[in-house]
Write a protein that holds these residues in place. Structure first.
Motif, PDB file in Angstrom:
ATOM      1  N   SER A  57      39.958 -37.408   2.583  1.00  0.00           N
ATOM      2  CA  SER A  57      39.825 -36.168   1.835  1.00  0.00           C
ATOM      3  C   SER A  57      38.362 -35.768   1.676  1.00  0.00           C
ATOM      4  O   SER A  57      37.991 -34.604   1.896  1.00  0.00           O
ATOM      5  CB  SER A  57      40.476 -36.311   0.462  1.00  0.00           C
ATOM      6  N   ALA A  58      37.521 -36.708   1.307  1.00  0.00           N
ATOM      7  CA  ALA A  58      36.095 -36.421   1.132  1.00  0.00           C
ATOM      8  C   ALA A  58      35.475 -35.930   2.436  1.00  0.00           C
ATOM      9  O   ALA A  58      34.689 -34.975   2.448  1.00  0.00           O
ATOM     10  CB  ALA A  58      35.366 -37.661   0.629  1.00  0.00           C
ATOM     11  N   LEU A  59      35.842 -36.565   3.537  1.00  0.00           N
ATOM     12  CA  LEU A  59      35.279 -36.173   4.828  1.00  0.00           C
ATOM     13  C   LEU A  59      35.786 -34.803   5.269  1.00  0.00           C
ATOM     14  O   LEU A  59      35.012 -33.983   5.778  1.00  0.00           O
ATOM     15  CB  LEU A  59      35.604 -37.241   5.883  1.00  0.00           C
ATOM     16  N   VAL A  60      37.064 -34.548   5.069  1.00  0.00           N
ATOM     17  CA  VAL A  60      37.631 -33.246   5.444  1.00  0.00           C
ATOM     18  C   VAL A  60      36.982 -32.129   4.629  1.00  0.00           C
ATOM     19  O   VAL A  60      36.655 -31.067   5.168  1.00  0.00           O
ATOM     20  CB  VAL A  60      39.171 -33.249   5.295  1.00  0.00           C
ATOM     21  N   GLU A  61      36.777 -32.375   3.347  1.00  0.00           N
ATOM     22  CA  GLU A  61      36.102 -31.370   2.511  1.00  0.00           C
ATOM     23  C   GLU A  61      34.712 -31.050   3.051  1.00  0.00           C
ATOM     24  O   GLU A  61      34.307 -29.885   3.109  1.00  0.00           O
ATOM     25  CB  GLU A  61      35.971 -31.861   1.072  1.00  0.00           C
ATOM     26  N   ARG A  62      33.982 -32.070   3.429  1.00  0.00           N
ATOM     27  CA  ARG A  62      32.635 -31.852   3.968  1.00  0.00           C
ATOM     28  C   ARG A  62      32.685 -31.131   5.302  1.00  0.00           C
ATOM     29  O   ARG A  62      31.885 -30.230   5.565  1.00  0.00           O
ATOM     30  CB  ARG A  62      31.905 -33.189   4.094  1.00  0.00           C
ATOM     31  N   LEU A  63      33.626 -31.512   6.154  1.00  0.00           N
ATOM     32  CA  LEU A  63      33.764 -30.844   7.445  1.00  0.00           C
ATOM     33  C   LEU A  63      34.094 -29.364   7.280  1.00  0.00           C
ATOM     34  O   LEU A  63      33.665 -28.530   8.083  1.00  0.00           O
ATOM     35  CB  LEU A  63      34.841 -31.536   8.296  1.00  0.00           C
ATOM     36  N   ALA A  64      34.843 -29.038   6.242  1.00  0.00           N
ATOM     37  CA  ALA A  64      35.226 -27.644   6.002  1.00  0.00           C
ATOM     38  C   ALA A  64      34.009 -26.764   5.717  1.00  0.00           C
ATOM     39  O   ALA A  64      34.070 -25.542   5.889  1.00  0.00           O
ATOM     40  CB  ALA A  64      36.219 -27.558   4.848  1.00  0.00           C
TER      41      ALA A  64
END
Length: 113
Positions: A57-64
């Motif tokens: 989740s943390a990584l996906v948020e940053r990628l967004a």
């Protein structure tokens, strides 16, 4: 993180990253049936499954913030030279969250410049 928060997180990651159930299962090490139950809010991940979900989740948020949403899934499943041609989803599953995070940091630095 509460069990309800974990369940909400699964649905959030799936929507934001346009991930498939199989992608979340791959990153967390859980089976697809469990992930579907998380997304529906019927069950919540615990232990290492919850930890991997939080990392994803943390990584996906940053990628967004640095990629268009339609490209996040592709980025996570594409071999990456910085991971010795491994795939970010597999690195997350192996507990190598920090390696993937460093790659995203480079993307973030480039996006700001």
């Amino acid at each position: 993180m509460s069990s309800t928060a974990y369940a909400t997180e699964a649905a959030f990651v799936k929507e934001l990253g346009k991930l498939e159930t199989a992608d979340i299962a791959r990153a967390t090490g859980a089976d697809k049936t469990s992930v579907r139950a998380w997304v529906r809010g019927d069950r919540s991940p615990s232990g290492v499954y919850g930890e991997r979900l939080a990392e994803l989740s943390a990584l996906v948020e940053r990628l967004a913030h640095v990629l268009q949403r339609d490209f996040i899934r592709g980025w996570l499943i594409k071999p990456n030279v910085a991971l010795d041609d491994g795939k970010p989803l597999d690195a997350i599953a192996a507990g190598d969250y920090r390696k993937v995070s460093k790659i995203i940091s480079a993307l973030e630095s480039t996006a700001v410049a």
